[in-house]
Design a protein around this motif. Structure first.
Motif, PDB file in Angstrom:
ATOM      1  N   THR A 200       0.847  -1.184   0.000  1.00 49.27           N
ATOM      2  CA  THR A 200       0.000   0.000   0.000  1.00 49.27           C
ATOM      3  C   THR A 200       0.889   1.243   0.000  1.00 49.27           C
ATOM      4  OG1 THR A 200      -0.103   0.209   2.406  1.00 49.27           O
ATOM      5  CG2 THR A 200      -1.737  -1.228   1.343  1.00 49.27           C
ATOM      6  N   GLU A 201       0.282   2.382  -0.289  1.00 50.53           N
ATOM      7  CA  GLU A 201       1.044   3.633  -0.278  1.00 50.53           C
ATOM      8  C   GLU A 201       1.625   3.899   1.107  1.00 50.53           C
ATOM      9  OE1 GLU A 201       0.445   8.324  -1.586  1.00 50.53           O
ATOM     10  OE2 GLU A 201      -1.289   6.997  -1.431  1.00 50.53           O
ATOM     11  N   ALA A 202       0.858   3.606   2.152  1.00 51.21           N
ATOM     12  CA  ALA A 202       1.347   3.828   3.514  1.00 51.21           C
ATOM     13  C   ALA A 202       2.496   2.894   3.852  1.00 51.21           C
ATOM     14  CB  ALA A 202       0.204   3.642   4.512  1.00 51.21           C
ATOM     15  N   GLU A 203       2.383   1.629   3.479  1.00 49.52           N
ATOM     16  CA  GLU A 203       3.465   0.681   3.742  1.00 49.52           C
ATOM     17  C   GLU A 203       4.739   1.102   3.032  1.00 49.52           C
ATOM     18  OE1 GLU A 203       0.922  -3.479   4.346  1.00 49.52           O
ATOM     19  OE2 GLU A 203       1.543  -2.831   2.346  1.00 49.52           O
ATOM     20  N   SER A 204       4.597   1.603   1.814  1.00 44.19           N
ATOM     21  CA  SER A 204       5.765   2.024   1.056  1.00 44.19           C
ATOM     22  C   SER A 204       6.485   3.181   1.739  1.00 44.19           C
ATOM     23  CB  SER A 204       5.336   2.420  -0.365  1.00 44.19           C
ATOM     24  OG  SER A 204       6.440   2.824  -1.124  1.00 44.19           O
ATOM     25  N   THR A 297       2.214   0.951  -6.339  1.00 41.98           N
ATOM     26  CA  THR A 297       1.620   0.554  -5.069  1.00 41.98           C
ATOM     27  C   THR A 297       0.210   0.038  -5.332  1.00 41.98           C
ATOM     28  OG1 THR A 297       0.557   2.670  -4.517  1.00 41.98           O
ATOM     29  CG2 THR A 297       2.900   2.404  -3.912  1.00 41.98           C
ATOM     30  N   LEU A 298      -0.369  -0.584  -4.331  1.00 38.50           N
ATOM     31  CA  LEU A 298      -1.730  -1.073  -4.444  1.00 38.50           C
ATOM     32  C   LEU A 298      -2.742   0.062  -4.487  1.00 38.50           C
ATOM     33  CD1 LEU A 298      -3.198  -3.889  -4.378  1.00 38.50           C
ATOM     34  CD2 LEU A 298      -3.505  -3.495  -1.916  1.00 38.50           C
ATOM     35  N   ASP A 310     -10.803   3.498   3.643  1.00 35.29           N
ATOM     36  CA  ASP A 310     -11.638   4.280   2.726  1.00 35.29           C
ATOM     37  C   ASP A 310     -11.532   3.798   1.280  1.00 35.29           C
ATOM     38  OD1 ASP A 310      -9.156   5.121   1.922  1.00 35.29           O
ATOM     39  OD2 ASP A 310      -9.488   7.259   2.309  1.00 35.29           O
ATOM     40  N   GLY A 311     -11.119   2.555   1.087  1.00 33.90           N
ATOM     41  CA  GLY A 311     -11.026   1.992  -0.251  1.00 33.90           C
ATOM     42  C   GLY A 311      -9.650   2.035  -0.858  1.00 33.90           C
ATOM     43  N   ARG A 312      -8.654   2.482  -0.108  1.00 37.41           N
ATOM     44  CA  ARG A 312      -7.305   2.616  -0.660  1.00 37.41           C
ATOM     45  C   ARG A 312      -6.610   1.283  -0.882  1.00 37.41           C
ATOM     46  NH1 ARG A 312      -5.360   8.091   0.229  1.00 37.41           N
ATOM     47  NH2 ARG A 312      -6.907   9.203   1.467  1.00 37.41           N
ATOM     48  N   THR A 313      -7.111   0.238  -0.274  1.00 39.53           N
ATOM     49  CA  THR A 313      -6.487  -1.070  -0.464  1.00 39.53           C
ATOM     50  C   THR A 313      -7.337  -1.983  -1.337  1.00 39.53           C
ATOM     51  OG1 THR A 313      -7.507  -1.921   1.570  1.00 39.53           O
ATOM     52  CG2 THR A 313      -5.337  -0.902   1.774  1.00 39.53           C
ATOM     53  N   ASP A 314      -8.347  -1.420  -1.974  1.00 42.21           N
ATOM     54  CA  ASP A 314      -9.252  -2.204  -2.815  1.00 42.21           C
ATOM     55  C   ASP A 314      -8.746  -2.185  -4.250  1.00 42.21           C
ATOM     56  OD1 ASP A 314     -11.329  -3.475  -4.042  1.00 42.21           O
ATOM     57  OD2 ASP A 314     -12.899  -2.209  -3.172  1.00 42.21           O
ATOM     58  N   VAL A 315      -8.600  -3.358  -4.853  1.00 43.53           N
ATOM     59  CA  VAL A 315      -8.102  -3.414  -6.225  1.00 43.53           C
ATOM     60  C   VAL A 315      -9.202  -3.192  -7.247  1.00 43.53           C
ATOM     61  CG1 VAL A 315      -6.233  -4.975  -5.599  1.00 43.53           C
ATOM     62  CG2 VAL A 315      -8.404  -5.922  -6.382  1.00 43.53           C
ATOM     63  N   VAL A 357       4.934  -7.430  -1.490  1.00 46.44           N
ATOM     64  CA  VAL A 357       4.737  -7.682  -0.062  1.00 46.44           C
ATOM     65  C   VAL A 357       4.206  -9.098   0.089  1.00 46.44           C
ATOM     66  CG1 VAL A 357       3.241  -7.153   1.911  1.00 46.44           C
ATOM     67  CG2 VAL A 357       4.402  -5.302   0.687  1.00 46.44           C
ATOM     68  N   ALA A 358       4.755  -9.841   1.046  1.00 51.64           N
ATOM     69  CA  ALA A 358       4.300 -11.200   1.345  1.00 51.64           C
ATOM     70  C   ALA A 358       3.531 -11.194   2.656  1.00 51.64           C
ATOM     71  CB  ALA A 358       5.485 -12.152   1.435  1.00 51.64           C
ATOM     72  N   GLU A 359       2.378 -11.821   2.678  1.00 53.38           N
ATOM     73  CA  GLU A 359       1.551 -11.866   3.869  1.00 53.38           C
ATOM     74  C   GLU A 359       1.513 -13.274   4.446  1.00 53.38           C
ATOM     75  OE1 GLU A 359      -2.297 -10.425   2.797  1.00 53.38           O
ATOM     76  OE2 GLU A 359      -1.706  -8.330   3.029  1.00 53.38           O
ATOM     77  N   ASP A 360       1.086 -13.340   5.700  1.00 54.53           N
ATOM     78  CA  ASP A 360       0.817 -14.611   6.387  1.00 54.53           C
ATOM     79  C   ASP A 360       2.033 -15.530   6.446  1.00 54.53           C
ATOM     80  OD1 ASP A 360      -1.824 -13.738   6.576  1.00 54.53           O
ATOM     81  OD2 ASP A 360      -2.311 -14.585   4.623  1.00 54.53           O
TER      82      ASP A 360
END
Length: 362
Positions: A200-204, A297-298, A310-315, A357-360
């Motif tokens: 995401t933009e924040a993670e970056s 970014t996503l 607010d939808g920033r992580t929705d593809v 980014v890798a999750e889990d």
């Protein structure tokens, strides 16, 4: 046709609102909400030409224990235990990922372009794994062997000489669309059973800052960046070529030939993009967070205050997607931790790549 085939609905006749600040008239951040599918005119390639908003109160929001020193950043990462892993993409092709500790930080800047403001407190609720470097041509070729990052053309014509290669195996892949970057992440998921995605933009920005509130994790715009980043600098004089008989660099070029904007105070020895890991890493062991190539970014292009809900992580929503990080073609002021550009997701940009980014991962 645009609506049918891209899903984007742009109202080219909309009159944008303005807000008057202390010194001059600037675009309203609130107005961006209605234009999230299209960044302000000129933003794609001319963000540094936007007026800077002047604030009477230049103080940033306050967070306990932030910012923090390089030694603290390294200590927090070390406390995670295993903070570095290697993922095998295909036999002989691997991906190095590092773990970034959760935390809160101040995202944005009061000194940058209008879309970097107002600075706001953002929480990264969970640790996350991110690739230590941008995805390379070699790594992407395991997914799509037909992809071509092409060359950076000479500033002149010479028969039989195409230009400077962007296709070397260890160079970052470029000219990939946002959709292709997502497809690569999905392909990794199918191969390894672990979810990969774009940051995401924040993670970056959080990963880039590594606990700092300065424009760059290594300092300011006056810091010698040649050990840390690959930006537009004195090396760019080698773009001034005589191609009439043979390709050769013109010594002491005049300003009409030597026209690419650059910071001539430093020389990082990188003409175009360079092999990953060529410069010193950040305190969180990440390379090229301010340079080499921009990174998808996503996140869709939306105004601050930043909110993950607010939808920033929705593809799914159509519209332009944020790129972060700067490139070899940019001067320092366009590569700060908070600077961003935005491109339509179908764009194949000569200096835009991505990291994952890798999750889990337990």
């Amino acid at each position: 046709m645009r609506k049918q085939y891209t899903g984007m609905e742009d109202n080219w006749e909309q009159i944008r609102a303005t807000t008057v600040f202390a010194q001059g008239t600037h675009e309203s951040h609130d107005d961006k909400t209605s234009l999230e599918t299209s960044p302000p005119a000129g933003h794609y390639a001319q963000n540094d030409s936007l007026q800077k908003t002047s604030f009477q109160d230049a103080r940033l929001p306050s967070i306990p224990s932030w910012p923090f020193a390089e030694s603290v950043a390294q200590e927090r990462q070390a406390k995670l235990g295993e903070w570095q892993r290697t993922v095998t993409i295909t036999p002989g092709v691997t991906l190095s990922i590092v773990r970034i500790p959760a935390g809160r930080f101040v995202m944005g800047s009061r000194e940058g372009a209008p879309d970097e403001s107002p600075p706001c407190v953002v929480e990264i609720a969970q640790d996350f794994w991110i690739s230590a470097c941008e995805i390379t041509n070699q790594q992407f070729a395991a997914f799509d062997p037909t992809h071509d990052s092409h060359v950076e053309a000479l500033h002149g014509d010479q028969f039989g000489y195409r230009g400077f290669s962007l296709n070397e195996p260890e160079q970052p892949v470029v000219r990939v669309t946002w959709c292709q970057a997502l497809a690569f992440c999905e392909w990794l998921f199918r191969r390894h059973g672990e979810r990969f995605r774009l940051p995401t933009e924040a993670e970056s920005e959080y990963a880039c800052r590594a606990g700092t509130e300065s424009p760059f994790w290594y300092g300011t715009a006056d810091t010698d960046f040649s050990r840390y980043t690959n930006l537009a600098d004195a090396k760019f004089r080698e773009f001034v070529l005589d191609t009439f008989i043979r390709v050769r660099t013109i010594p002491n070029p005049n300003p009409f030939d030597d026209w690419i904007p650059k910071d001539v105070r430093w020389n990082d020895d990188g003409l175009v993009s360079v092999a990953l890991g060529s410069y010193q890493p950040s305190p969180w062991h990440l390379h090229d967070m301010h340079s080499n190539v921009w990174e998808w970014t996503l996140s869709p292009y939306k105004p601050y205050l930043y909110d993950d809900n607010d939808g920033r992580t929705d593809v799914a929503p159509p519209g332009c997607r944020v790129v972060r990080g700067g490139s070899w073609y940019d001067r320092p002021k366009r590569t700060t931790s908070s600077f961003c550009l935005a491109y339509p997701p179908y764009s194949r940009v000569f200096n835009v790549g991505f990291r994952t980014v890798a999750e889990d991962l337990d």
